[in-house]
Write an enzyme that holds these catalytic residues in place. Structure first.
Site, PDB file in Angstrom:
ATOM      1  CB  SER A 208      81.421  52.965  97.487  1.00 43.25           C
ATOM      2  OG  SER A 208      80.551  53.449  96.891  1.00 43.25           O
TER       3      SER A 208
ATOM      4  CB  CYS B 108      78.961  49.006  95.777  1.00 47.06           C
ATOM      5  SG  CYS B 108      79.878  50.286  94.881  1.00 47.06           S
TER       6      CYS B 108
ATOM      7  CB  CYS C 277      75.347  53.600  89.596  1.00 43.36           C
ATOM      8  SG  CYS C 277      75.794  54.789  90.828  1.00 43.36           S
TER       9      CYS C 277
END
Ligand code: DGL
Length: 279
Positions: free
Chosen positions: A12, A74, A188
């Protein structure tokens, strides 16, 4: 025969560079093309359908560059869009969830695992299911999932080892500490940058899993098993963003280290029509 096409990696935004860094370290002779969708980030707050649409467009751009493999760096895109991408993509697609979940199960000693990620990743439940799948033989396996949305901004702000980050981490990580987890998956892309603070809060006996390392090893295995390794000559590193390349390079540098990224170009990724792939 060697396959010198590049590996395409997308995220992203800049966070996926933490995964790219591990890929470069695992297979340094492979060329890479990185695309960060900074213009439309974050994905972690978007809906399932939007994440799928964006990810298909990211994939379409990389496919146009004739890549030999696509890595969804991602976590949010991996949890929501891996299935959609792997259905329509004619080169291997690597996601980050299963490698991270497997590494966590291999690491835990007490069968209590924490997962920290964006809201969209946590609410999908995909990570938790993957940990339960790999850990099905662990008696009384306990999985504690916690969304830590502010961590993304703190990482981008460069507050990796900062009082504000420590206080935020204490608050987010309290349920994991209470549950006595001995392993925490950094699910993440941005969280590896906050590893030192997270580790201080969780304590020295808790292992942090950086899924980037596990993903890089999957990439290496697939290159070998599909017989698409490069010959290691003329290795190139290309970077693209959907926002301002100067901004990308400024914020991205600490994620990647060693003088990269350089020569970043801008891409208008929303021009790719992916309607035919959407249900
Ligand atoms: N790259 C995202 C992830 O790994 C974090 C940033 C975002 O929300 O877009 O989940």
């Amino acid at each position: 025969m060697a396959d010198n096409r590049a590996i395409g990696v997308f995220d992203s935004g800049i966070g996926g560079l933490t995964v790219l860094r591990e890929i470069i370290s695992a297979v340094p002779g492979e060329s890479t093309i990185y695309f960060g969708d900074d213009g439309r980030a974050p994905y972690g707050t978007k809906s399932h359908d939007t994440i799928i649409k964006y990810s298909l467009q990211d994939m379409s751009f990389l496919k146009e560059q004739d890549v030999k493999m696509i890595v969804i760096a991602c976590n949010t895109a991996s949890t929501h869009a891996y299935e959609a991408l792997s259905k329509v993509c004619d080169v291997p697609v690597v996601e980050v969830v299963n490698p991270g979940a497997k590494a966590a199960v291999e690491s835990t000693r007490n069968g209590r695992i924490g997962i920290i990620a964006t809201r969209a990743t946590i609410s999908s439940g995909v990570y938790e299911s993957a940990v339960r799948k790999f850990g099905k033989d662990i008696p009384d396996l306990k999985v504690v999932s916690q969304a830590c949305p502010l961590f993304v901004s703190l990482a981008e702000e460069g507050w990796w080892d900062d009082e504000v980050t420590r206080l935020t981490a204490q608050r987010y990580l309290a349920p994991l500490k209470e549950a006595g987890v001995d392993t925490v998956v950094l699910a993440c892309t941005h969280y590896p940058l906050l590893a030192s603070t997270i580790s201080k809060v969780m304590g020295p006996d808790v292992t942090l899993i950086n899924s980037g390392i596990a993903v890089a090893s999957v990439v290496k295995d697939i290159l070998k098993s599909e017989d698409i390794l490069s010959d290691g000559k003329n290795t190139t590193r290309h970077f693209y963003t959907s926002d301002d390349p100067m901004l990308f390079e400024q914020v991205a540098a600490p994620f990647l280290g060693s003088g990269l990224p350089k020569g970043t170009r801008r891409v208008q990724v929303d021009k790719y029509d992916v309607k035919e792939f959407l249900c």
